[in-house]
Design a protein around this motif. Structure first.
Motif, short mmCIF file in Angstrom:
data_model
loop_
_atom_site.label_atom_id
_atom_site.label_comp_id
_atom_site.label_asym_id
_atom_site.label_seq_id
_atom_site.Cartn_x
_atom_site.Cartn_y
_atom_site.Cartn_z
N ALA A 122 0.84 -1.20 0.00
CA ALA A 122 0.00 0.00 0.00
C ALA A 122 0.87 1.25 0.00
CB ALA A 122 -0.92 0.00 1.21
N ILE A 123 0.44 2.28 -0.73
CA ILE A 123 1.27 3.49 -0.85
C ILE A 123 0.51 4.76 -0.50
CG2 ILE A 123 2.80 2.51 -2.58
CD1 ILE A 123 1.18 3.99 -4.72
N ALA A 124 -0.78 4.67 -0.24
CA ALA A 124 -1.59 5.87 -0.03
C ALA A 124 -1.94 6.07 1.43
CB ALA A 124 -2.88 5.80 -0.86
N GLY A 125 -1.86 7.32 1.89
CA GLY A 125 -2.32 7.66 3.22
C GLY A 125 -3.78 8.05 3.20
N MET A 126 -4.41 8.09 4.37
CA MET A 126 -5.82 8.50 4.42
C MET A 126 -5.96 9.95 4.00
SD MET A 126 -7.36 6.64 7.78
CE MET A 126 -7.57 4.87 7.84
N THR A 127 -4.99 10.78 4.38
CA THR A 127 -4.94 12.17 3.94
C THR A 127 -3.48 12.51 3.69
OG1 THR A 127 -4.60 13.19 6.12
CG2 THR A 127 -6.87 12.68 5.51
N ASN A 130 -1.30 12.56 6.87
CA ASN A 130 -1.40 11.36 7.70
C ASN A 130 -0.37 10.33 7.26
OD1 ASN A 130 -2.43 9.46 9.53
ND2 ASN A 130 -4.53 10.15 9.19
N VAL A 131 -0.18 9.31 8.09
CA VAL A 131 0.74 8.22 7.74
C VAL A 131 0.11 7.36 6.66
CG1 VAL A 131 1.84 8.16 10.00
CG2 VAL A 131 -0.21 6.79 9.61
N VAL A 132 0.95 6.60 5.94
CA VAL A 132 0.45 5.69 4.91
C VAL A 132 -0.29 4.54 5.58
CG1 VAL A 132 1.12 4.09 3.08
CG2 VAL A 132 2.26 6.30 3.29
N ASN A 133 -1.48 4.27 5.09
CA ASN A 133 -2.32 3.22 5.67
C ASN A 133 -1.97 1.87 5.05
OD1 ASN A 133 -4.35 1.89 7.05
ND2 ASN A 133 -5.90 2.37 5.52
N LYS A 134 -1.37 0.98 5.80
CA LYS A 134 -0.93 -0.31 5.29
C LYS A 134 -1.70 -1.47 5.91
CE LYS A 134 3.76 0.86 3.82
NZ LYS A 134 3.65 0.30 2.46
N LYS A 135 -2.92 -1.22 6.31
CA LYS A 135 -3.69 -2.29 6.93
C LYS A 135 -5.18 -2.11 6.68
CE LYS A 135 -5.59 0.26 10.25
NZ LYS A 135 -5.94 1.26 9.20
N GLU A 136 -5.89 -3.20 6.77
CA GLU A 136 -7.34 -3.20 6.93
C GLU A 136 -7.65 -4.23 8.02
OE1 GLU A 136 -10.01 -3.18 3.57
OE2 GLU A 136 -8.42 -2.45 2.23
N TYR A 137 -8.91 -4.33 8.37
CA TYR A 137 -9.32 -5.27 9.40
C TYR A 137 -10.27 -6.31 8.82
CZ TYR A 137 -7.42 -1.79 12.61
OH TYR A 137 -6.60 -0.91 13.25
N VAL A 177 -1.40 -6.59 -1.98
CA VAL A 177 -2.39 -6.34 -3.03
C VAL A 177 -1.64 -6.28 -4.36
CG1 VAL A 177 -4.10 -4.74 -3.93
CG2 VAL A 177 -3.89 -5.08 -1.47
N LYS A 178 -1.96 -7.19 -5.26
CA LYS A 178 -1.28 -7.24 -6.55
C LYS A 178 -2.13 -6.51 -7.58
CE LYS A 178 0.91 -11.68 -5.54
NZ LYS A 178 1.07 -13.10 -5.95
N ARG A 179 -1.47 -5.72 -8.39
CA ARG A 179 -2.15 -5.00 -9.46
C ARG A 179 -2.31 -5.90 -10.67
NH1 ARG A 179 -4.89 -1.34 -7.35
NH2 ARG A 179 -5.02 -0.22 -9.31
N GLY A 180 -3.49 -5.93 -11.24
CA GLY A 180 -3.73 -6.77 -12.41
C GLY A 180 -4.97 -6.30 -13.13
N ASN A 185 -9.30 -2.32 -12.80
CA ASN A 185 -10.61 -2.09 -13.39
C ASN A 185 -11.26 -0.86 -12.74
OD1 ASN A 185 -13.72 -2.53 -13.39
ND2 ASN A 185 -12.94 -3.82 -15.04
N VAL A 186 -11.70 0.08 -13.59
CA VAL A 186 -12.22 1.32 -13.04
C VAL A 186 -13.67 1.18 -12.57
CG1 VAL A 186 -10.71 2.77 -14.42
CG2 VAL A 186 -12.92 2.08 -15.36
N LEU A 187 -14.35 0.12 -12.98
CA LEU A 187 -15.75 -0.05 -12.60
C LEU A 187 -15.87 -0.49 -11.15
CD1 LEU A 187 -18.66 0.05 -13.49
CD2 LEU A 187 -18.45 -2.30 -14.30
N HIS A 188 -15.10 -1.51 -10.78
CA HIS A 188 -15.14 -1.96 -9.39
C HIS A 188 -13.85 -1.54 -8.71
CE1 HIS A 188 -15.05 -4.59 -5.84
NE2 HIS A 188 -16.33 -4.34 -5.87
N LYS A 189 -13.96 -0.71 -7.66
CA LYS A 189 -12.82 0.00 -7.12
C LYS A 189 -12.19 -0.66 -5.89
CE LYS A 189 -14.91 4.40 -8.57
NZ LYS A 189 -16.19 3.86 -9.03
N ALA A 190 -12.70 -1.80 -5.43
CA ALA A 190 -12.19 -2.33 -4.16
C ALA A 190 -12.00 -3.84 -4.20
CB ALA A 190 -13.13 -1.94 -3.03
N PRO A 191 -11.16 -4.36 -5.08
CA PRO A 191 -10.90 -5.80 -5.08
C PRO A 191 -10.00 -6.18 -3.91
CG PRO A 191 -9.47 -4.73 -6.65
CD PRO A 191 -10.37 -3.66 -6.10
N TYR A 192 -10.09 -7.42 -3.46
CA TYR A 192 -9.14 -7.89 -2.46
C TYR A 192 -8.42 -9.13 -2.99
CZ TYR A 192 -13.70 -9.91 -0.79
OH TYR A 192 -14.94 -10.48 -0.67
N PRO A 193 -7.21 -9.42 -2.48
CA PRO A 193 -6.38 -10.48 -3.07
C PRO A 193 -6.96 -11.87 -2.84
CG PRO A 193 -5.34 -9.60 -1.10
CD PRO A 193 -6.52 -8.72 -1.38
#
Length: 260
Positions: A122-127, A130-137, A177-180, A185-193
Motif C-alpha cells: 500500500a502506498i496511499a495515506g488516508m490524507t 497522515n501516515v500511509v495506511n498499510k492495513k485493513e481489518y 495487493v497485486k495489481r492486475g 478495473n475502473v468499474l469496481h474499485k475495491a478488489p481484495y487479493p
C-alpha cells in the motif's frame, strides 16, 4: 465469456442484500464480504449503501439489516468475515470496523476477533497529513460460540506472520495487493487479493459448503469458493458488474473444460 448461470454451484442475485429472501435460512456456512465503506467510494447506483448524502448512522442502520439477513441465512455453526477499514470524516477518524462489529452483535453475532490484514504494498495515506495506511481489518464473527473453524493456513508467503514458525494461525495476516486486470478495473474499485479470500474460505468451510457474499462486487469471493470446491451465493446491486464478474470467473470455466 461464459454466462454466470453456466457455473455449477453459483447463484448471483441482482438486488440489495438488505432482503435476501431467495436464500434459505440456515443454509449458508460462511459469509465473506467487503462492504461499501461509508462516504468513500461511489459504485454508481442510486440505491447503494454508504453514499455521501447518507448519514453515518443511516449507513449503519442499513448495514445492520444486511447483518440480520446474514445471521438468519447462516447455519448454527456458521461464521461471518467482514473485510473493512477505518474511514475519515471531516478530518476525524471513524472506527468503522468496531461500529460494524457492534451492530452485528446487536443482531446476535458473537465477536471472535478483529484480524489485521497487513498490506505491505500500500502506498496511499488516508490524507496528505497522515501516515500511509498499510492495513485493513477483518471482523470475525460467529453465530454461536461453537462454530466451524479449520486450522488452515492457505497458500501464502513464509513472510506472513500469521503462519511463522509453524505456530497456530495468528491474527496478523500479510497479503500484498497485486495489481492486475481486476485491480486496475475502473468499474469496481475495491478488489481484495485471492490469497486472503482463500484463507477465509478454508478456515470457515469444508468442500461442498455454501459461501455467501452480500456485496458481490467483482466476484473474487466466488472465484475462491468455486476454485476450492465450495458453492457461492452473491448479491449485487449494480448489474454493470456482470461483465467484470464473468471475466473474473473465466479461468475456472477454462480449467474445467480442460480437465473434462
Amino acid at each position: 465469456m461464459p454466462n454466470l448461470k453456466s457455473y455449477t454451484g453459483l447463484e448471483v442475485h441482482w438486488g440489495s442484500s438488505e432482503e435476501m429472501d431467495a436464500v434459505e435460512d440456515n443454509s449458508v456456512q460462511s459469509v465473506i464480504c467487503s462492504p461499501p465503506y461509508w462516504n468513500l467510494k461511489d459504485y454508481g447506483h442510486d440505491e447503494q449503501i454508504g453514499t455521501s448524502d447518507e448519514s453515518y448512522d443511516r449507513y449503519h442502520d442499513r448495514m445492520q439489516k444486511v447483518w440480520s439477513e446474514c445471521y438468519d441465512k447462516l447455519a448454527d455453526n456458521g461464521s461471518m468475515w467482514i473485510v473493512v477499514d477505518t474511514v475519515m470524516d471531516k478530518g476525524d477518524l471513524q472506527l468503522l470496523p468496531y461500529h460494524i462489529a457492534e451492530r452485528a452483535q446487536e443482531v446476535g453475532f458473537i465477536l471472535q476477533d478483529l484480524i489485521t490484514w497487513y498490506k505491505p504494498t500500500a502506498i496511499a495515506g488516508m490524507t496528505e497529513r497522515n501516515v500511509v495506511n498499510k492495513k485493513e481489518y477483518i471482523v470475525y464473527l460467529s453465530k454461536n460460540k461453537k462454530h466451524k473453524f479449520r486450522e488452515e493456513r492457505g497458500e501464502n508467503s513464509s513472510e506472513d506472520p500469521a503462519v511463522e514458525n509453524n505456530h497456530r494461525l495468528g491474527n496478523l495476516w500479510r497479503h500484498p495487493v497485486k495489481r492486475g486486470s481486476i485491480g486496475t478495473n475502473v468499474l469496481h474499485k475495491a478488489p481484495y487479493p485471492i490469497s486472503l479470500i482463500n484463507r477465509l474460505v478454508q478456515v470457515s468451510t469444508n468442500e461442498g459448503d455454501v459461501v455467501l457474499d452480500p456485496f458481490f462486487g467483482s466476484g473474487t469471493t466466488a472465484y475462491s469458493a468455486l476454485e476450492l470446491g465450495r458453492k457461492c451465493i452473491g448479491y449485487e446491486l449494480n448489474e454493470e458488474f456482470e461483465s467484470v464478474i464473468r471475466e473474473r470467473l473465466t479461468p475456472i470455466q477454462q480449467r474445467s473444460l480442460a480437465e473434462f
